[in-house]
Design an enzyme around this catalytic site. Structure first.
Site, PDB file in Angstrom:
ATOM      1  N   ASP A  44      93.633  52.008  36.394  1.00 12.74           N
ATOM      2  CA  ASP A  44      94.622  52.121  35.352  1.00 12.74           C
ATOM      3  C   ASP A  44      93.537  52.062  34.126  1.00 12.74           C
ATOM      4  O   ASP A  44      93.086  50.919  33.849  1.00 12.74           O
ATOM      5  CB  ASP A  44      95.762  51.251  35.117  1.00 12.74           C
ATOM      6  CG  ASP A  44      96.767  51.360  36.115  1.00 12.74           C
ATOM      7  OD1 ASP A  44      96.442  51.763  37.374  1.00 12.74           O
ATOM      8  OD2 ASP A  44      97.819  50.966  35.817  1.00 12.74           O
ATOM      9  N   GLU A 276     106.119  53.525  36.301  1.00 11.27           N
ATOM     10  CA  GLU A 276     105.089  52.530  35.765  1.00 11.27           C
ATOM     11  C   GLU A 276     104.378  53.190  34.710  1.00 11.27           C
ATOM     12  O   GLU A 276     104.584  54.318  34.352  1.00 11.27           O
ATOM     13  CB  GLU A 276     104.032  52.264  36.945  1.00 11.27           C
ATOM     14  CG  GLU A 276     104.528  51.972  38.148  1.00 11.27           C
ATOM     15  CD  GLU A 276     103.454  51.634  39.304  1.00 11.27           C
ATOM     16  OE1 GLU A 276     103.161  50.282  39.400  1.00 11.27           O
ATOM     17  OE2 GLU A 276     102.796  52.494  40.023  1.00 11.27           O
TER      18      GLU A 276
END
Ligand code: FRU
Length: 416
Positions: A44, A276
């Site tokens: 990420d 998410e």
């Protein structure tokens, strides 16, 4: 002050996901992708930005933050070792690793999970990172709390470095009222704060990933969650185990440490269990809410692509929202590389960055872990539709303007 109902992402809408649609597809990533660091997994990733979502450069450097772990750790075990690392670049694509952002003791729990990093509004070089302070025990995630840590950025012509980031403050956590907590759902998701100013009211908010507050498996999926499906469409009973939501919290203090939870903006009960890294873009009077999810987290009877999904509101941040492209899918893997990329993040300029997740070797069928940035893709937002138009370099991030600037941009961004 806040009076809104969560918008539902229904099973009927998710049934419209078309994995073959090239306008919502990543370029195919082969097994020969370049690796940014051979000693680190990175996944990420988010750019240094202002509180309005514009990517900034600092003294000529573009800066990104990534979750990182030692490559010696097994790919699937990386989450419990995650730290926030930073990279800087002059051209937005050749990235130099700077190290961990937070001092070892800044996080009061065991892992640093996703979030975002802003230049503090009005400051010369003050930086704030919002992240998920995650505690692992033997059975998995025991705590996940949105937290903020602060420091300063410095740069010269050789590179970028930071000071501070030696302590963190908890912002908010799952309350069991709007967002499922551990007691209700021991597989609960609660993470990934994204802080921004809402141009409509000038207030500061944080988006985050949550689950609908309910005891897992105890409520049935109803007609409103199913939506308009052909008669006799079966809905598997255990689709009630999926209960993702996109949450929002309202900031109560100028230093962005005090927050109140508001009810979710979007729920996906009976549809998907994870929404998410939610984030938002305001464009042409529309509010675009983006999130990421996996094929594997769709409820039984539904399938989707691993990648970026989105929702659009014509009435500002509190909705109501409709899924973009009818289904929600904005940018997913290809039919032969469905899990090639993940954790997509769309910037105000329409560029979408992500990391290479798992690529299947067509010769051996073996899965090759990525752990490096994927090609960036330009996506056009056109009303309620989106179109992938152009593939850029691996890990390409384009700064929108240089910070600090003489006149610091107004708190309210001009609607483009
Ligand atoms: C997405 C994600 C985030 C989380 C991080 C943990 O890839 O699951 O939601 O913060 O990865 O590694």
């Amino acid at each position: 002050m806040f009076n809104f109902n969560a918008s539902r992402w229904t099973r009927a809408q998710a049934m419209k996901i078309n994995k073959q649609d090239k306008t919502t597809m990543m370029p195919e990533i082969g097994t020969d992708f370049p690796i940014m660091r051979d000693d680190l997994w990175l996944w990420d990733t988010w750019p240094l930005r202002d509180i309005n979502g514009n990517v900034v450069s600092f003294k000529g450097w573009t800066v990104i933050f990534s979750l990182v772990a030692d490559r010696k750790i097994a790919w699937n075990n990386r989450h419990s070792h995650a730290r926030i690392g930073y990279f800087y670049s002059k051209d937005g694509k050749s990235w130099i690793y700077g190290g961990h952002l937070l001092n070892e003791t800044a996080n009061t729990r065991t892992a640093e999970w996703s979030g975002g990093t802003i230049m503090a509004p009005g400051s010369r070089n003050q930086v704030e990172t919002f992240f998920t302070s995650t505690l692992f025990n033997e059975s998995g995630v025991a705590e996940a709390v949105a937290a903020v840590t602060k420091g300063h950025i410095y740069a010269d012509n050789k590179g970028v470095w930071f000071s501070g980031f030696d302590q963190s403050t908890d912002m908010f956590q799952a309350d069991g009222l709007f967002y499922a907590n551990y007691t209700e759902n021991n597989l609960w998701n609660f993470r990934d704060p994204h802080v921004f100013i809402n141009p409509e009211d000038g207030e500061t908010y944080a988006l985050f990933e949550g689950n609908v507050a309910m005891v897992r498996g105890q409520s049935a999926v109803g007609e409103e969650e199913i939506g308009f499906v052909p008669e006799n469409t079966a809905v598997a009973e255990d689709s009630c185990l999926c209960s993702a939501s996109i949450g929002i919290a309202h900031c109560l203090s100028d230093d962005r440490t005090e927050w109140e939870l508001l009810p979710p903006l979007v729920t996906a009960f009976g549809v998907n269990d994870q929404t998410e890294r939610p984030h938002v873009i305001f464009q042409n009077g529309l509010t675009y809410l983006f999130t990421i999810t996996h094929n594997s987290t769709f409820a039984d009877g539904l399938t989707g692509s691993d990648g970026l999904y989105g929702f659009v509101s014509e009435n500002g941040i509190f909705g109501p929202y409709e899924p973009l492209n009818g289904s929600g899918l904005v940018l997913g893997g290809t039919p032969s590389q469905p899990t090639e990329s993940y954790a997509h993040y769309m910037m105000n300029n329409g560029l979408v960055e992500s990391f290479i997740n798992e690529v299947i070797d067509p010769k051996t069928g073996k899965i090759i872990a990525g752990g490096t940035l994927a090609p960036t893709v330009q996506v056009e937002l056109q009303g309620h539709e989106t179109f992938a138009t152009e593939v850029k370099a691996y890990g390409y991030i384009q700064a929108d303007y240089a910070w600090p600037v003489r006149s610091i941009p107004d708190r309210r961004p001009s609607i483009r």
